[in-house]
Design a protein around this motif. Structure first.
Motif, short mmCIF file in Angstrom:
data_model
loop_
_atom_site.label_atom_id
_atom_site.label_comp_id
_atom_site.label_asym_id
_atom_site.label_seq_id
_atom_site.Cartn_x
_atom_site.Cartn_y
_atom_site.Cartn_z
N ASN A 62 -16.40 17.14 -11.97
CA ASN A 62 -16.98 15.86 -11.61
C ASN A 62 -16.97 15.73 -10.09
O ASN A 62 -15.93 15.80 -9.45
CB ASN A 62 -16.17 14.73 -12.24
N THR A 63 -18.15 15.53 -9.50
CA THR A 63 -18.23 15.46 -8.03
C THR A 63 -17.82 14.09 -7.50
O THR A 63 -17.43 13.98 -6.34
CB THR A 63 -19.66 15.77 -7.56
N LYS A 64 -17.91 13.06 -8.31
CA LYS A 64 -17.55 11.72 -7.83
C LYS A 64 -16.05 11.48 -7.84
O LYS A 64 -15.55 10.67 -7.06
CB LYS A 64 -18.24 10.65 -8.70
N LEU A 65 -15.33 12.18 -8.67
CA LEU A 65 -13.89 11.97 -8.77
C LEU A 65 -13.14 12.36 -7.49
O LEU A 65 -12.31 11.57 -7.01
CB LEU A 65 -13.34 12.71 -9.99
N PRO A 66 -13.41 13.51 -6.88
CA PRO A 66 -12.72 13.82 -5.62
C PRO A 66 -13.06 12.85 -4.49
O PRO A 66 -12.20 12.49 -3.69
CB PRO A 66 -13.20 15.24 -5.28
N PHE A 67 -14.33 12.39 -4.44
CA PHE A 67 -14.71 11.44 -3.40
C PHE A 67 -14.02 10.10 -3.62
O PHE A 67 -13.55 9.47 -2.67
CB PHE A 67 -16.23 11.26 -3.39
N THR A 68 -13.92 9.66 -4.86
CA THR A 68 -13.21 8.42 -5.19
C THR A 68 -11.73 8.55 -4.83
O THR A 68 -11.14 7.62 -4.26
CB THR A 68 -13.36 8.09 -6.68
N ASP A 69 -11.15 9.69 -5.15
CA ASP A 69 -9.75 9.94 -4.81
C ASP A 69 -9.56 9.89 -3.30
O ASP A 69 -8.59 9.29 -2.81
CB ASP A 69 -9.33 11.30 -5.36
N PHE A 70 -10.46 10.48 -2.55
CA PHE A 70 -10.39 10.45 -1.09
C PHE A 70 -10.48 9.01 -0.57
O PHE A 70 -9.70 8.61 0.31
CB PHE A 70 -11.50 11.31 -0.49
N CYS A 71 -11.42 8.23 -1.09
CA CYS A 71 -11.59 6.84 -0.63
C CYS A 71 -10.36 5.99 -0.93
O CYS A 71 -9.92 5.20 -0.09
CB CYS A 71 -12.83 6.22 -1.27
N VAL A 72 -9.78 6.16 -2.11
CA VAL A 72 -8.57 5.41 -2.47
C VAL A 72 -7.41 5.82 -1.56
O VAL A 72 -6.64 4.98 -1.10
CB VAL A 72 -8.23 5.60 -3.96
N THR A 73 -7.30 7.11 -1.27
CA THR A 73 -6.24 7.59 -0.39
C THR A 73 -6.40 7.04 1.02
O THR A 73 -5.41 6.64 1.66
CB THR A 73 -6.23 9.13 -0.37
N VAL A 74 -7.62 6.98 1.52
CA VAL A 74 -7.86 6.41 2.85
C VAL A 74 -7.50 4.92 2.86
O VAL A 74 -6.89 4.42 3.82
CB VAL A 74 -9.33 6.64 3.28
N CYS A 75 -7.85 4.21 1.80
CA CYS A 75 -7.50 2.78 1.71
C CYS A 75 -5.99 2.59 1.70
O CYS A 75 -5.47 1.71 2.40
CB CYS A 75 -8.12 2.15 0.46
N PHE A 76 -5.29 3.42 0.93
CA PHE A 76 -3.83 3.32 0.91
C PHE A 76 -3.24 3.64 2.28
O PHE A 76 -2.28 2.99 2.72
CB PHE A 76 -3.22 4.25 -0.15
N ALA A 77 -3.79 4.62 2.97
CA ALA A 77 -3.28 4.96 4.31
C ALA A 77 -3.49 3.79 5.28
O ALA A 77 -2.60 3.46 6.07
CB ALA A 77 -3.98 6.21 4.83
N PHE A 78 -4.66 3.14 5.21
CA PHE A 78 -4.92 2.00 6.08
C PHE A 78 -3.98 0.84 5.77
O PHE A 78 -3.37 0.25 6.67
CB PHE A 78 -6.38 1.55 5.94
N PHE A 79 -3.84 0.52 4.48
CA PHE A 79 -2.96 -0.58 4.11
C PHE A 79 -1.50 -0.27 4.42
O PHE A 79 -0.71 -1.16 4.71
CB PHE A 79 -3.15 -0.97 2.65
N TRP A 80 -1.12 1.01 4.35
CA TRP A 80 0.25 1.38 4.70
C TRP A 80 0.51 1.14 6.19
O TRP A 80 1.57 0.65 6.57
CB TRP A 80 0.50 2.84 4.34
N LEU A 81 -0.49 1.44 7.01
CA LEU A 81 -0.35 1.17 8.44
C LEU A 81 -0.24 -0.33 8.70
O LEU A 81 0.60 -0.77 9.49
CB LEU A 81 -1.56 1.75 9.19
N VAL A 82 -1.06 -1.11 8.02
CA VAL A 82 -1.01 -2.57 8.18
C VAL A 82 0.33 -3.11 7.68
O VAL A 82 0.95 -3.96 8.34
CB VAL A 82 -2.18 -3.23 7.43
N ALA A 83 0.80 -2.62 6.55
CA ALA A 83 2.07 -3.09 5.99
C ALA A 83 3.24 -2.73 6.90
O ALA A 83 4.17 -3.53 7.08
CB ALA A 83 2.28 -2.51 4.59
N ALA A 84 3.21 -1.53 7.47
CA ALA A 84 4.30 -1.13 8.37
C ALA A 84 4.30 -2.00 9.63
O ALA A 84 5.37 -2.39 10.12
CB ALA A 84 4.16 0.34 8.74
N ALA A 85 3.12 -2.32 10.15
CA ALA A 85 3.05 -3.20 11.32
C ALA A 85 3.53 -4.61 10.97
O ALA A 85 4.26 -5.24 11.75
CB ALA A 85 1.63 -3.25 11.85
N ALA A 86 3.15 -5.10 9.80
CA ALA A 86 3.59 -6.44 9.38
C ALA A 86 5.10 -6.48 9.17
O ALA A 86 5.76 -7.44 9.57
CB ALA A 86 2.86 -6.85 8.10
#
Length: 134
Positions: A62-86
């Motif tokens: 499935n070609t959409k599954l790796p891209f979805t996994d990448f997008c979710v991982t990027v979102c988690f990385a961004f929110f982790w940065l925001v949470a650490a700053a907060a």
């Protein structure tokens, strides 16, 4: 939720019992956000690990599954940065609210002329500092 933490202030006038004061501030929201994001990140990591190991063929076909996994991982990385700053800001606010000089200035007994008040101990914040660094 510092407003739930009482501390005793000596009543020097009649030498009877100590008055109870409460700390000021509620810095629970950044800590809760930080912990909640950590729990969700762990759960997502376990689900992704099961997907990678158990359903490897589904992941590669499935070609959409790796891209979805990448997008979710990027979102988690961004929110982790925001949470650490907060959480870092929340921790600095907790430190400011529990600083001995701040507590002494809130005590009416220590405001009189010729009265010298000293803090008995300084709060240990080493483990809290490490939680922000991680």
């Amino acid at each position: 939720r510092l407003y739930q933490i009482p501390f005793g202030m000596p009543n020097c006038e009649d030498e009877s019992e100590a008055r109870t004061l409460y700390l000021v501030g509620d810095f629970s929201a950044p800590a809760e956000f930080f912990v909640t994001l950590g729990v969700f990140s762990f759960l997502y990591s376990m689900a992704a690990l099961v997907l990678y190991l158990r359903f490897h063929s589904l992941y590669t076909e499935n070609t959409k599954l790796p891209f979805t996994d990448f997008c979710v991982t990027v979102c988690f990385a961004f929110f982790w940065l925001v949470a650490a700053a907060a959480w870092g800001k929340g921790l600095s606010d907790v430190k400011a609210a529990t600083r001995p000089a701040t507590l002494i200035s809130a005590m009416g007994v220590c405001q009189g002329d010729g009265v010298v008040c000293n803090a008995g101990t300084t709060p240990a914040m080493g483990l809290a500092n490490i939680s922000v660094v991680r």
